[in-house]
Structure formats: structure tokens, C-alpha cells
Design an enzyme around this catalytic site. Structure first.
Site, PDB file in Angstrom:
ATOM      1  N   ARG A  33       0.843  -1.196   0.000  1.00 33.45           N
ATOM      2  CA  ARG A  33       0.000   0.000   0.000  1.00 33.45           C
ATOM      3  C   ARG A  33       0.883   1.252   0.000  1.00 33.45           C
ATOM      4  NH1 ARG A  33      -2.387  -3.671   3.541  1.00 33.45           N
ATOM      5  NH2 ARG A  33      -4.497  -4.322   2.945  1.00 33.45           N
ATOM      6  N   LYS A  69      -2.374  -1.744   7.696  1.00 31.44           N
ATOM      7  CA  LYS A  69      -3.805  -1.488   7.774  1.00 31.44           C
ATOM      8  C   LYS A  69      -4.499  -2.474   8.690  1.00 31.44           C
ATOM      9  CE  LYS A  69      -7.942  -1.081   4.876  1.00 31.44           C
ATOM     10  NZ  LYS A  69      -8.476  -1.149   3.496  1.00 31.44           N
ATOM     11  N   HIS A 116      -2.476   2.609  -5.662  1.00 30.68           N
ATOM     12  CA  HIS A 116      -3.174   1.387  -5.266  1.00 30.68           C
ATOM     13  C   HIS A 116      -3.405   0.471  -6.461  1.00 30.68           C
ATOM     14  CE1 HIS A 116      -6.243  -1.213  -3.437  1.00 30.68           C
ATOM     15  NE2 HIS A 116      -5.815  -0.760  -2.286  1.00 30.68           N
ATOM     16  N   ARG A 119      -1.470  -2.810  -6.961  1.00 23.34           N
ATOM     17  CA  ARG A 119      -1.923  -3.993  -6.216  1.00 23.34           C
ATOM     18  C   ARG A 119      -2.954  -4.775  -7.027  1.00 23.34           C
ATOM     19  NH1 ARG A 119      -1.108  -4.225  -0.906  1.00 23.34           N
ATOM     20  NH2 ARG A 119      -3.241  -4.838  -0.327  1.00 23.34           N
ATOM     21  N   HIS A 154      -4.272  -8.841   2.798  1.00 26.72           N
ATOM     22  CA  HIS A 154      -5.710  -8.606   2.842  1.00 26.72           C
ATOM     23  C   HIS A 154      -6.368  -9.248   4.047  1.00 26.72           C
ATOM     24  CE1 HIS A 154      -6.459  -7.550  -1.674  1.00 26.72           C
ATOM     25  NE2 HIS A 154      -6.135  -6.513  -0.942  1.00 26.72           N
ATOM     26  N   TYR A 193       1.953 -15.947  13.546  1.00 28.89           N
ATOM     27  CA  TYR A 193       2.206 -17.108  12.687  1.00 28.89           C
ATOM     28  C   TYR A 193       1.852 -16.822  11.236  1.00 28.89           C
ATOM     29  CZ  TYR A 193       1.298 -21.592  10.417  1.00 28.89           C
ATOM     30  OH  TYR A 193       1.268 -22.630   9.529  1.00 28.89           O
TER      31      TYR A 193
END
Length: 402
Positions: free
Chosen positions: A243, A270, A332, A335, A358, A368
Site C-alpha cells: 500500500r 492497515k 493502489h 496492487r 488482505h 504465525y
């Protein structure tokens, strides 16, 4: 004889206090400094007591008599007016201490510890602007769903749907904090959902090119004649498809060049969980160029204005405008292009989504999941960089033959 306003006004102060008596124990003490204090003499539980009723003329003779009658009514119910006043004052003080604003600030102080300073300050500012003026003075025990929704709907009314939703969620966190600390018994935010009261926000589709237009874009980026760090920022964004905020806020301490990974801390993500970006050979080469221009200081992309801040969010967007991509491409957009092409090339959806960061992960699994499929993602990121290199080479070759 009952007092009159004329008698009060005509009584001049003397060297000693003067006591003017009204009916029912009400007296006015005229002090040597001309101050006039209302007092009520009464008996409770066999003891004589005195209750202050304010000063004249702030409290008129009529108002003083009303206060006297109220006190007499309390005495008739076996209530000590002085004690009742102290309890009311304490209740008011407690209500202020446990007001939504006070509790929200306590929550914010505890909550901000794991958040970035800029994010924490932004959230507090939203509360100060949108929530506190509406329900901040209310005790948390009196916050109801209608009151909460009234504050949220005011935000929605100005078209800030996303902020309205976030404010609603923040209020819910504050009320949960109040319950956890014994300051409230129920959370009105849990009784409704934002979707029950807020209009659905239109999904934003960021402008981006299609795969066929990508080679020309990459060539224009390489030839960009603006600030070198802006060109390098666009090159690194194309290779890593992070981002914009994650890119421009990058710090050299996040990069492990020997291990060829970029570890973005949770507070800059985010989803508020750490993220690993495998670095391709091409990304390493770009980083080496960036190092020459930024001097290896804290930030990779420092603002030209200095002050220890990163470049603006709009720097990359305006560079794309200069190259002729106004309303056609955004930061953006890299992406979206990467996601589309990688899916078309057959890479597993889970691997792509993890690399795009996401997935929203809980605190238990975050440590993890951010490293999940790292080997496969490393191979995918190198293949992606090789793909971009091949596309540019193909475009340059076709241009040379034309």
C-alpha cells in the site's frame, strides 16, 4: 416581619454583620463588605444546622423562599437538606468523572500503547470533533443506542460514511472498556450494527490499467524525469505492490538485506498485524539506488521539506498524473494489476492474498500467519519481478524494431 426587596436594598453594611430575618428560618446576612448571604436555619435529628442558599441579588428573595420551601419539604420526609445537597454534588462529580468523554480518554490512554502515534492521535481527534460534542458529557451509564446513533448519524449526514462506521466501532470499544472497569453494565453499541442504521457505502474501485498497458507504464516510470526518489518509489511499489502508506513510511530498520526480506511492523499495517515482503533481486537493486539518494537515514523516502516526515501520500499519484495517467492509474492500482496477473498465472489465491496483506488476523494467529507460505511467496515475488523485467524488455524490443 417578612422581608421585602426594599428593606434589603436599603440596609447598609456596618462594621458587624447584620441579620435580616424572613419567615420559616430564612435569614439574610449583610456582611461588612456589602456581601449578602442567604442562610436557612433548621433542626435535624435534634441538632441545629445552617444551610447556605446563595447570595443576593443572584438569588432573589422569591428564589430564596422557594429554596427554603424545598428544604422544608425534604425535612418533612426526614431528609437532611445539607446532606442531600452534598450527595447531589458528589453524584454530579461522579457523573462527570464517569462521563463518556472521561472514560473514552481513559480507554484511549490504555489502547494507544500498541498503535502508531499518528493513528492514535487521528482517532482521538475524531472523537473530539464528532462524538464528544454530542454525548461526551453524558455518564456512560446513560448512553443509550438512540443517543449513540444520533452522534453517528450526524457524521453520516456530511457524507463521511466510513468515518461514521469507524466512530461507531470506537464507541463500542469505549463502552466495553467501561463495562470491564465496572463503570457501566451494558453496551448500547452491541444492540445494533452499523449496517442497521448507516447507508451502505459505495465500493471504491481504484483506477488502474489493464495488463496490456503495463509495459508502457513501466517504461515511463524508468524514464521519469522528476525527483529520483519518486521514480524509485514507483519502481519499488510495482515490484512489491504494498500500500502507498506502507511504502512511503518505510524505514531502513525494517529491511534485512542479507535475508532479502522487508518486515513491516504491525503498527504501520492497515490490518494491524506484521507483514513480510520477500525482496526480489530487482527490489534489492532498487533499494541500493534509494540508499544512495536518501543517505541511509531513518526513512527511505523523506519529505523534501524535511522535518523527519516521509513524502506525501500524493507524490506518487501526482507523478502518475505527470506521465499522462490522470484518472487511469493510482498507487493502489499496482496492487490490483499484480493480483489479476498472478491469479491468471495460476498462483494460489491464499498466497496472493497473504502477500497483499488482505486477511484480517486475530492477535493469536498474527505472529504465525504473517510468515505463512513464505517460501512459496518468495518464489512468487521473484517470478513477479522477472515478469515485469521481461515485459519491459519486450516493450523496448518492439519499440526498437518499429
Amino acid at each position: 416581619m417578612a422581608l421585602t426587596d426594599t428593606v434589603i436594598r436599603n440596609t447598609k453594611p456596618t462594621a458587624k454583620p447584620i441579620k435580616l430575618t424572613d419567615s420559616g428560618g430564612l435569614v439574610l446576612l449583610v456582611q461588612p463588605n456589602a456581601a449578602r448571604w442567604w442562610r436557612l436555619r433548621y433542626r435535624f435529628a435534634g441538632k441545629e444546622k445552617m444551610l447556605s442558599l446563595g447570595t443576593y441579588p443572584n438569588v432573589s428573595l422569591k428564589d430564596a423562599r422557594l429554596l427554603r420551601d424545598q428544604a422544608k419539604s425534604q425535612l418533612a420526609k426526614n431528609i437532611d437538606p445539607s446532606l442531600a445537597r452534598q450527595e447531589a454534588k458528589l453524584t454530579k462529580t461522579m457523573a462527570f468523572t464517569n462521563s463518556f468523554e472521561a472514560v473514552a480518554r481513559q480507554w484511549w490512554t490504555d489502547w494507544r500503547g500498541t498503535k502508531s502515534p499518528s493513528y492514535a492521535e487521528c482517532l482521538l481527534r475524531r472523537l473530539e470533533v464528532d462524538i464528544f460534542p454530542v454525548i461526551g458529557s453524558r455518564p456512560v451509564t446513560e448512553i443509550t443506542a438512540p443517543l449513540l446513533l444520533m452522534a453517528i448519524k450526524k457524521i453520516e449526514a456530511r457524507g463521511a460514511l466510513d468515518i461514521a462506521k469507524r466512530a461507531f466501532q470506537t464507541c463500542g470499544q469505549v463502552m466495553r472498556y467501561a463495562i470491564a472497569h465496572g463503570l457501566a453494565e451494558r453496551n448500547p453499541a452491541a444492540e445494533v450494527r452499523p449496517s442497521d442504521v448507516l447507508k451502505p457505502a459505495k465500493k471504491t474501485n481504484y483506477a488502474r490499467l489493464n495488463a496490456k498497458e503495463l509495459p508502457e507504464l513501466l517504461r515511463k516510470i524508468d524514464a521519469y524525469d522528476g525527483q529520483p526518489l519518486t521514480r524509485l518509489a514507483m519502481q519499488l511499489m510495482a515490484l512489491t505492490f504494498v500500500r502507498t502508506g506502507e511504502l512511503i513510511g518505510a524505514q531502513w530498520s525494517e529491511f534485512e538485506m542479507d535475508a532479502k526480506v522487508w518486515r513491516i511492523p504491525a503498527e504501520r499495517m492497515k490490518m494491524r498485524t506484521p507483514h513480510i515482503v520477500p525482496l526480489s533481486k530487482q527490489s534489492i537493486a532498487v533499494l541500493e539506488q534509494i540508499y544512495k539518494f536518501s543517505g541511509g537515514k531513518t526513512l527511505l523516502f523523506p519529505s523534501e521539506r524535511g522535518y523527519g516526515k516521509p513524502m506525501s501520500n500524493n507524490t506518487i499519484l501526482y507523478a502518475l498524473y505527470r506521465m499522462g495517467y490522470h484518472s487511469r492509474m493510482t498507487g493502489h492500482g499496482f496492487r490490483g494489476i499484480a493480483s489479476t496477473i498472478l491469479h491468471e498465472q495460476g498462483y494460489p489465491h491464499d498466497h496472493i492474498e497473504l502477500q497483499l496483506a488482505h486477511q484480517e488476523r486475530n492477535a493469536v494467529s498474527a505472529s504465525y500467519n504473517h510468515a505463512l507460505y513464505l517460501k512459496q511467496r518468495t518464489e512468487m515475488m521473484q517470478a513477479w519481478a522477472d515478469y515485469l523485467t521481461a515485459m519491459k524488455a519486450s516493450e523496448e524490443s518492439s519499440n526498437g524494431n518499429s
